[in-house]
Write a protein that holds these residues in place. Structure first.
Motif, short mmCIF file in Angstrom:
data_model
loop_
_atom_site.label_atom_id
_atom_site.label_comp_id
_atom_site.label_asym_id
_atom_site.label_seq_id
_atom_site.Cartn_x
_atom_site.Cartn_y
_atom_site.Cartn_z
N LYS A 195 0.81 -1.21 0.00
CA LYS A 195 0.00 0.00 0.00
C LYS A 195 0.85 1.27 0.00
O LYS A 195 0.32 2.38 0.17
CB LYS A 195 -0.96 -0.02 1.19
CG LYS A 195 -2.00 -1.12 1.06
CD LYS A 195 -2.99 -1.08 2.20
CE LYS A 195 -4.14 -2.03 1.90
NZ LYS A 195 -4.91 -1.62 0.70
N ASN A 196 2.16 1.12 -0.22
CA ASN A 196 3.08 2.26 -0.28
C ASN A 196 3.14 3.06 1.03
O ASN A 196 3.51 4.24 1.02
CB ASN A 196 2.73 3.20 -1.44
CG ASN A 196 3.37 2.73 -2.74
OD1 ASN A 196 4.13 1.77 -2.76
ND2 ASN A 196 3.07 3.41 -3.83
N LYS A 197 2.77 2.42 2.14
CA LYS A 197 2.95 3.05 3.44
C LYS A 197 4.36 2.71 3.90
O LYS A 197 4.59 1.91 4.81
CB LYS A 197 1.88 2.56 4.42
CG LYS A 197 0.48 2.96 3.98
CD LYS A 197 -0.58 2.48 4.96
CE LYS A 197 -1.98 2.94 4.54
NZ LYS A 197 -3.03 2.50 5.48
N HIS A 211 -1.17 9.49 8.06
CA HIS A 211 -0.08 8.90 7.28
C HIS A 211 1.25 9.49 7.72
O HIS A 211 1.38 10.71 7.87
CB HIS A 211 -0.30 9.18 5.79
CG HIS A 211 0.83 8.71 4.91
ND1 HIS A 211 1.11 7.38 4.71
CD2 HIS A 211 1.74 9.41 4.17
CE1 HIS A 211 2.15 7.27 3.90
NE2 HIS A 211 2.55 8.49 3.56
N ASP A 212 2.24 8.62 7.94
CA ASP A 212 3.60 9.07 8.26
C ASP A 212 4.35 9.32 6.96
O ASP A 212 4.50 8.42 6.13
CB ASP A 212 4.34 8.01 9.09
CG ASP A 212 3.77 7.87 10.48
OD1 ASP A 212 3.50 8.90 11.11
OD2 ASP A 212 3.60 6.72 10.95
N LEU A 213 4.84 10.55 6.79
CA LEU A 213 5.51 10.92 5.56
C LEU A 213 6.90 10.32 5.48
O LEU A 213 7.66 10.34 6.44
CB LEU A 213 5.61 12.44 5.45
CG LEU A 213 4.29 13.20 5.24
CD1 LEU A 213 4.55 14.70 5.31
CD2 LEU A 213 3.64 12.82 3.91
N LEU A 239 -13.72 16.12 2.08
CA LEU A 239 -12.57 16.30 2.95
C LEU A 239 -12.63 17.71 3.51
O LEU A 239 -12.71 18.67 2.75
CB LEU A 239 -11.26 16.08 2.19
CG LEU A 239 -11.08 14.73 1.49
CD1 LEU A 239 -9.72 14.66 0.81
CD2 LEU A 239 -11.24 13.58 2.47
N THR A 240 -12.59 17.84 4.82
CA THR A 240 -12.82 19.15 5.45
C THR A 240 -11.56 19.91 5.80
O THR A 240 -11.53 21.14 5.74
CB THR A 240 -13.68 18.98 6.71
OG1 THR A 240 -13.04 18.05 7.60
CG2 THR A 240 -15.07 18.46 6.35
N SER A 241 -10.49 19.20 6.20
CA SER A 241 -9.25 19.89 6.56
C SER A 241 -8.09 18.91 6.56
O SER A 241 -8.28 17.69 6.54
CB SER A 241 -9.37 20.55 7.94
OG SER A 241 -9.55 19.57 8.96
N LEU A 242 -6.89 19.48 6.59
CA LEU A 242 -5.66 18.69 6.59
C LEU A 242 -4.70 19.27 7.61
O LEU A 242 -4.50 20.49 7.65
CB LEU A 242 -5.05 18.70 5.18
CG LEU A 242 -3.75 17.94 4.93
CD1 LEU A 242 -3.71 17.46 3.48
CD2 LEU A 242 -2.52 18.80 5.21
N GLU A 243 -4.14 18.43 8.46
CA GLU A 243 -3.16 18.86 9.46
C GLU A 243 -1.79 18.27 9.14
O GLU A 243 -1.69 17.11 8.72
CB GLU A 243 -3.55 18.37 10.86
CG GLU A 243 -4.85 18.89 11.41
CD GLU A 243 -5.11 18.32 12.79
OE1 GLU A 243 -4.17 18.30 13.62
OE2 GLU A 243 -6.24 17.87 13.04
N VAL A 244 -0.76 19.05 9.33
CA VAL A 244 0.61 18.56 9.30
C VAL A 244 1.19 18.76 10.69
O VAL A 244 1.28 19.88 11.19
CB VAL A 244 1.47 19.31 8.27
CG1 VAL A 244 2.91 18.80 8.29
CG2 VAL A 244 0.88 19.15 6.86
N ARG A 245 1.56 17.66 11.34
CA ARG A 245 2.14 17.71 12.68
C ARG A 245 3.56 17.18 12.61
O ARG A 245 3.79 16.01 12.29
CB ARG A 245 1.32 16.88 13.68
CG ARG A 245 -0.08 17.39 13.90
CD ARG A 245 -0.72 16.72 15.10
NE ARG A 245 -2.11 17.14 15.25
CZ ARG A 245 -2.83 16.99 16.35
NH1 ARG A 245 -2.29 16.40 17.41
NH2 ARG A 245 -4.08 17.39 16.41
N VAL A 273 -5.83 13.79 7.72
CA VAL A 273 -6.86 14.32 6.83
C VAL A 273 -8.21 14.06 7.48
O VAL A 273 -8.53 12.93 7.86
CB VAL A 273 -6.80 13.66 5.44
CG1 VAL A 273 -7.87 14.27 4.52
CG2 VAL A 273 -5.41 13.83 4.81
N HIS A 274 -9.02 15.13 7.61
CA HIS A 274 -10.34 15.03 8.21
C HIS A 274 -11.41 15.10 7.12
O HIS A 274 -11.24 15.82 6.12
CB HIS A 274 -10.56 16.18 9.21
CG HIS A 274 -9.56 16.22 10.32
ND1 HIS A 274 -9.82 15.69 11.57
CD2 HIS A 274 -8.29 16.70 10.39
CE1 HIS A 274 -8.77 15.86 12.35
NE2 HIS A 274 -7.82 16.48 11.65
#
Length: 356
Positions: free
Chosen positions: A222-224, A280-282, A296-302, A331-332
């Motif tokens: 799955k390319n994870k 998802h871990d980049l 899709l409502t929002s995207l967070e980068v932590r 991703v929310h």
């Protein structure tokens, strides 16, 4: 195992909208001092769960702001008992910290994970007779490909208690085996991830090793890729996994080379879960979102000390400074919404078409 090599080398055409390239400022130019907890509130054990003899765990992610307060708390994973999730959330939101500092100035600390275990002092060790009888019958049906009615039997097994970590671990192996038989790989992987991270102390060695091997392969499929390497590390540290580690090592070596080759894109299929989130871990420092189906409502980068929230826009490329490190994307959206997260080259102006 040849499908892994094919997965790494193949290209399947898929259109992506031309991308814009906002540059995110690099704040990591001074030494960061991590936040230090000054007040930790223990979660209250849910009364009904205690009466039923239930145990479980909850994994949380949270941000510590410049005032040392906890914000943006998320349930990343759990043993599945909602009352434990609620208790864990309520506790962590009350925690206080001396904030992280950069050059003596308070800053946010944005990638914090904690696992809260809910354990009873006098809980039974092992599985109950009630659980064991149902579990054996269920596994027999699954292995004989008598799959009709299995989902209902799984829910019955879940409902009778899952009273401790041993029963939880065996339940997840049954769930994973059923999804293997039905070809639902995403659900199989979700169950196997729980086994890999929580089942080592509660399953026999062969069952645990087989689960981690399968989880590693599915993450590769799955390319994870970041998660696949984490699973491989877990396997390499497990007694009894030596032969599997040796067999998988050449593919992990190719994965590392593939990540480093930014001429190839990494396509990952995303689907919003029942919690209205996907994570998802980049493996790289740039990505875009494509092929959105649903809301899709929002995207967070932590990352370590950076936390940002964005609207989701197809084709917009996010470029993350290498110095941020250990970044995870959340991703929310609405349950069932699907999309692709495409990890690209940070210097790429317009992502090429294709799937790596």
């Amino acid at each position: 195992m040849s499908f892994i090599s094919a997965m790494l080398l193949s290209a399947v055409s898929s259109q992506v909208t031309p991308a814009n390239n906002p540059q995110i400022g690099d704040i990591h130019k001074e030494t960061i001092v991590n936040a230090v907890a000054v007040k930790r509130v223990e979660p209250v054990y849910p009364v009904q769960a205690a009466r039923k003899g239930q145990e479980g765990w909850v994994e949380l992610s949270y941000v510590v702001n410049e005032n040392g307060e906890v914000e943006s708390v998320l349930v990343e994973n759990s043993s599945g008992i909602r009352s434990f999730e609620k208790a864990a959330l309520n506790a962590v939101k009350q925690w206080k910290f001396d904030p992280a500092t950069q050059n003596n100035k308070p800053v946010k600390q944005c990638q914090n994970q904690i696992q809260m275990n809910f354990l009873l002092n006098n809980a039974e060790v092992g599985v109950s007779r009630r659980f064991l009888g149902r579990y054996k019958k269920l596994i027999t049906k699954i292995e004989n490909n008598e799959l009709e009615g299995v989902p209902e039997k799984l829910e019955e097994l879940r409902a009778i208690n899952l009273g401790n970590f041993t029963e939880n671990s065996h339940f997840w192996t049954a769930e994973a085996r059923y999804y293997y038989k039905t070809g639902e790989k995403e659900k199989e992987l979700e169950a196997l991830n729980k086994v890999a991270y929580r089942g080592k102390e509660y399953l026999n060695r062969d069952m645990y090793v087989a689960s981690v091997v399968r989880a590693t392969i599915l993450n590769l499929e799955k390319n994870k890729l970041k998660h696949a390497m984490l699973m491989f590390d877990k396997l390499s540290q497990t007694k009894g996994g030596e032969s599997h580690t040796k067999q998988l090592f050449p593919y992990i070596d190719k994965v590392e080379a593939f990540i480093a080759d930014e001429s190839k894109q990494i396509w990952v299929q995303g689907e919003i879960s029942e919690r209205s989130i996907w994570q998802h871990d980049l493996a790289r420092s740039a990505f875009t979102i494509a092929n959105v189906q649903g809301s899709l409502t929002s995207l967070e980068v932590r990352c370590a000390n950076q936390y940002s929230v964005y609207d989701v826009k197809q084709g917009l490329q996010w470029n993350i400074p290498q110095s941020w490190q250990r970044c995870r994307v959340y991703v929310h959206g609405s349950k069932g919404a699907t999309f692709n997260l495409v990890e690209t080259s940070s210097t790429e102006q317009t992502p090429s078409t294709g799937k790596a």
